[in-house]
Design an enzyme around this catalytic site. Structure first.
Site, PDB file in Angstrom:
ATOM      1  N   GLU A   1       0.792  -1.239   0.000  1.00 34.24           N
ATOM      2  CA  GLU A   1       0.000   0.000   0.000  1.00 34.24           C
ATOM      3  C   GLU A   1       0.825   1.290   0.000  1.00 34.24           C
ATOM      4  O   GLU A   1       0.262   2.373   0.138  1.00 34.24           O
ATOM      5  CB  GLU A   1      -1.003   0.017   1.163  1.00 34.24           C
ATOM      6  CG  GLU A   1      -2.063  -1.067   1.057  1.00 34.24           C
ATOM      7  CD  GLU A   1      -3.118  -1.015   2.155  1.00 34.24           C
ATOM      8  OE1 GLU A   1      -2.817  -0.457   3.227  1.00 34.24           O
ATOM      9  OE2 GLU A   1      -4.237  -1.519   1.946  1.00 34.24           O
TER      10      GLU A   1
ATOM     11  N   GLU B   1      -7.109  -7.388  -1.616  1.00 34.23           N
ATOM     12  CA  GLU B   1      -7.624  -7.187  -0.258  1.00 34.23           C
ATOM     13  C   GLU B   1      -9.061  -6.701  -0.336  1.00 34.23           C
ATOM     14  O   GLU B   1      -9.367  -5.799  -1.121  1.00 34.23           O
ATOM     15  CB  GLU B   1      -6.817  -6.140   0.524  1.00 34.23           C
ATOM     16  CG  GLU B   1      -5.527  -6.601   1.144  1.00 34.23           C
ATOM     17  CD  GLU B   1      -4.953  -5.562   2.118  1.00 34.23           C
ATOM     18  OE1 GLU B   1      -5.749  -4.767   2.673  1.00 34.23           O
ATOM     19  OE2 GLU B   1      -3.723  -5.544   2.303  1.00 34.23           O
TER      20      GLU B   1
END
Length: 849
Positions: A427, A524
């Site tokens: 991320e 995710e």
């Protein structure tokens, strides 16, 4: 070189040989606090918290609020010490090394009061030359510095701030974790506690040797497209302490592949690398390694014998697996952007699975048995992939060995076939480009420059040089090739037309599939739930057992997470109505698990049915990895496996929604559709059965079958389409509120898919749904137990629970539309019929009202 050591060195290390001796320093050590007021024995591998717990000086760190109460442990500077005697004549050896496989984290190392080195990286193997310092009787000390204080000092000394300085207050964590090479989640996360451990967390030993020593050997199977044959690249590292060159032979043998090759080598003094190229016999068929559900996990035994001057020999053995992996990013007709999917052995594979986090805050508690239990549970839920999250640890070798054996695809060490990709970070591209930490625009270039230097110019360069057998993805999520094209960071890293995305939305109604991204790959996504009461009970007291207790708020590390669960429940279910506060808490836990399971089911089914279609320019989804597989402690989280391994309702649902063959139902503008999804490698002839049930009757109101059709391998196709009003009208006295749909695939009159279902209205609006009286007769059948269930009426979300008895059921959380059903229980430890009868509870939706 540092990263290479980090990633590759601990593969297959030479143990005691004719050339050397080894002494393990595992076992009992002494531990003392910074001011010397506390001294106690401790085990290695281990940590200070575990030592204090074993001596009864602290409670279970996970009990109630102990993550706050025990902050003092990680803020102190502890010392590990050990006195030991060398059981062989140390003067006879030319080189003596002290080797730490893992030190957590910042420490000065002293042998016989002489400083011999420092450690500052939890993940690195350290080797110290102690030849001139070691004696027959020795004293070894590691003087640790608090990781929390060290990280704060490093941050303060840095010329500019590196966000985030601290985690959000709701996580109750420590600050500046990004300034230390340590398990990032150990300072706290939105699913875990803050326990910044100190200690020697892996093996430690002394190695003494003459002439030469094999540091490591590693290998990579390579498929040559030109010759259409397999080769093996082998690299061995030697420390040659002889003053003269050493000659010899290397014999590589893989008997089942009828491959045996001999090489001559000459080792010059110093650190030396030997590279070998082995051609596998083309007259023998090489069976490839396949991910779970697509074939066997075939491996071959290989031996390497180094026969050196003077009759010296070193022999190593390893299991070799052959497979290819490709990341395909190419244009798609009718869609802007690029594909993003993996081919294994030339076959496109839909990656289905979850995300792995550390199994415990204290790694010495993570046993091989626990790893096998958690990974077997992933396989049992029809998963083929785990994404090993980047803020945890480089898992122990046993983890990857099990993944090789079970066919679970993952990311890390070079010679494991189960690893299909490297990823530089989690991320970070999104955090920078979407400005999560509110960096002023005038300063953003500094952080972008740092990002490119670290992840592109260093890590990417080294990984690609070291490993040519699998792709490297700089960040996850990322736009992949598009991010590279845009200068390594994409303006919108969450573009559905490129790479992978993460998606979380707790406010929108999860039953509305239109809120989900029709992306190429979703690595995710998820929803929270609470773990079972039997799991929470172990770390709480009676005053904690309510949804709004101080404990419940403390355990929730995601901002407003408890309220978000209630909001999502409220869209389709009534909240519990019991007058007993404890029962209300248990009922609310049950409802959070129902909600989570149903939400992730609907979202995952959307991704699976999107694999073969482009709609409005988007689709060809080829991966669904929900967040998260396992838990690090007993708390609300996104996990489908509770701390210790107990299956939540979501994990039972995953067993269905990840099934190789699956019918997926959904509505769009009052029309009901069913797609057939196949992960099989061959076409399948089947037919679809659709049934309409009323809530008040165990007899289907009506049933219809399609003609036989061929479901193409690796495809998702439309099988059924009907207007909902027409469907209900043709079925007699039926409304959206009074009826529910079920459907399944069959071949030769036998089901070949799980039975799936579709609710036509919210369960809070259902009509005719009566309280179900469900009984169970338990009988033992060998190592398993049969639960023969009988219900008085249709029962949604039937939940079978045996408390803390370890094991899992063959199915759970199901819609019971028939009067009787048999469910098996697979115990993980010996139990008895009477123990199960005593612990057994059954709950269905109407029990909580």
């Amino acid at each position: 070189m540092c990263l290479r050591l980090l990633l590759l060195l601990a593969l297959c290390r030479a143990g005691p040989t004719a050339l050397g001796r080894s002494l393990s320093l595992r076992g009992s050590w002494r531990i003392r606090s910074g001011n010397g007021s506390l001294e106690l024995p401790g085990r290695v591998p281990g940590c200070v918290h575990s030592a204090l717990l074993q001596r009864g000086l602290i409670q279970d760190p996970y009990y109630r609020f102990n993550d706050l109460n025990y902050r003092w442990i990680s803020l102190d500077n502890w010392t590990y010490s050990k006195k030991f005697k060398i059981p062989f004549n140390i003067s006879k050896w030319q080189k003596v090394n002290l080797i730490f496989e893992g030190v957590d984290t910042v420490a000065k190392v002293l042998l016989n009061s002489v400083p011999i080195g420092k450690t500052g990286n939890m993940f690195k193997r350290y080797s110290f030359d102690i030849t001139s310092v070691v004696r027959e009787v020795n004293s070894l000390e590691l003087c640790f510095q608090s990781s929390v204080l060290y990280a704060a000092q490093r941050s303060k000394a840095h010329s500019y701030s590196v966000p985030p300085d601290c985690p959000p207050p709701v996580q109750k964590g420590q600050c500046h974790v990004n300034f230390i090479r340590k398990e990032q989640s150990s300072f706290g996360w939105d699913w875990g506690p803050s326990f910044p451990t100190q200690g020697i967390w892996k093996d430690v030993r002394i190695e003494a040797y003459n002439i030469c020593h094999l540091n490591y050997f590693m290998f990579s199977p390579i498929y040559d497209n030109h010759t259409q044959g397999w080769n093996l690249e082998i690299e061995s590292s030697f420390d040659v302490v002889s003053s003269k060159p050493i000659s010899g032979q290397v014999i590589v043998a893989i008997p089942k592949l009828q491959t045996r090759q001999t090489y001559s080598i000459e080792l010059q003094p110093g650190e030396r690398i030997v590279e070998l190229f082995v051609k596998i016999n083309k007259n023998v068929t090489v069976e490839t390694w396949w991910p779970h559900g697509h074939g066997n996990q075939t491996g071959y035994n290989m031996t390497i014998l180094f026969k050196l001057d003077g009759g010296l020999s070193i022999e190593k053995s390893a299991k070799v697996y052959f497979r290819t992996v490709e990341l395909i990013e190419e244009p798609i007709e009718g869609s802007r952007g690029l594909s993003f999917y993996f081919k294994i052995n030339g076959l496109p594979i839909f990656l289905k699975g979850s995300n792995w986090i550390p199994a415990d805050s204290f790694q010495d508690r993570v046993t091989s048995d626990l790893l096998r239990l958690l990974l077997q549970s992933a396989v049992d839920a029809n998963m083929n992939t785990l994404r090993v999250w980047g803020g945890g640890i480089y898992e122990q070798d046993e983890f990857y060995r099990l993944c090789d054996e079970l066919g679970i695809m993952i990311r890390r060490l070079k010679y494991h076939p189960s690893i299909i990709a490297w990823s530089g970070n989690n991320e970070n591209e999104a955090a920078l480009m979407m400005n999560w930490y509110n960096i002023p625009a005038s300063e953003l270039h500094t952080y972008i420059k740092d990002y490119v230097i670290l992840y592109v110019k260093n890590i990417r360069k080294i990984v690609l040089a070291e490993d040519k057998t699998r792709p490297f993805i700089i960040s996850s999520p990322t736009n992949g090739a598009e991010s590279i094209k845009e200068g390594w960071l994409s303006v919108n890293p969450y573009d559905n037309n490129f790479g992978d995305v993460h998606f979380y939305d707790y406010i929108s109604d999860c039953w509305n599939w239109k809120v989900f991204p029709k992306a190429r790959f979703v690595s995710e996504y998820g929803y929270q739930s609470w773990p079972s009461f039997s799991t929470l009970e172990k770390v709480s007291s009676e005053e904690d057992w309510s949804y709004n207790s101080k404990f419940s708020l403390h355990r929730q590390h995601h901002a407003d997470g408890n309220n978000e669960m209630l909001l999502q429940i409220g869209f389709h279910f009534k909240l519990p109505e019991s007058t007993d506060p404890l029962q209300t808490f248990k009922d609310t836990i049950y409802l959070t698990q129902v909600m989570q399971a149903q939400c992730v089911k609907i979202e995952t089914e959307f991704y699976r049915r999107s694999r073969s279609e482009i709609v409005d320019g988007q689709g060809y989804t080829m991966g669904a990895l929900y967040w998260q597989l396992n838990d690090i402690w007993q708390a609300p989280s996104w996990a489908s496996l509770e701390y210790g391994g107990k299956w939540k309702m979501l994990h039972y649902f995953a067993r269905h929604f990840f099934a190789p063959l699956l019918p997926v139902g959904f509505e769009d503008q009052d029309v009901f559709f069913i797609y057939g999804v196949s992960d099989l490698r061959s076409d399948c002839k089947a037919k679809l059965t659709v049934r309409v049930h009323t809530w008040h009757s165990l007899e289907p109101l009506c049933s219809s079958e399609t003609e036989h059709f061929v479901l193409k391998a690796g495809k998702a196709v439309l099988l059924y389409k009907e207007s909902v009003p027409v469907l209900l009208e043709n079925c007699g006295n039926c409304t959206r509120q009074s009826c529910v749909l079920s459907f399944y695939l069959s071949a030769d009159s036998q089901p070949v898919s799980p039975a799936n279902y579709h609710f036509l209205s919210s369960l809070s609006e259902s009509v005719g749904l009566h309280k179900a009286h469900i009984t169970a007769i338990i009988s033992q059948q060998g190592d398993t137990f049969a639960f023969d269930l009988e219900t008085s009426t249709v029962a949604p979300f039937v939940w079978l629970d045996v408390g803390s008895i370890p094991g899992r059921f063959s199915d759970n959380g199901f819609l019971m539309t028939e009067k009787t059903r048999t469910v098996l229980f697979y115990p993980w430890k010996p139990t008895s019929k009477s123990e199960l009868e005593q612990s057994f509870r059954v709950t269905s939706l109407t029990d909580i009202y």
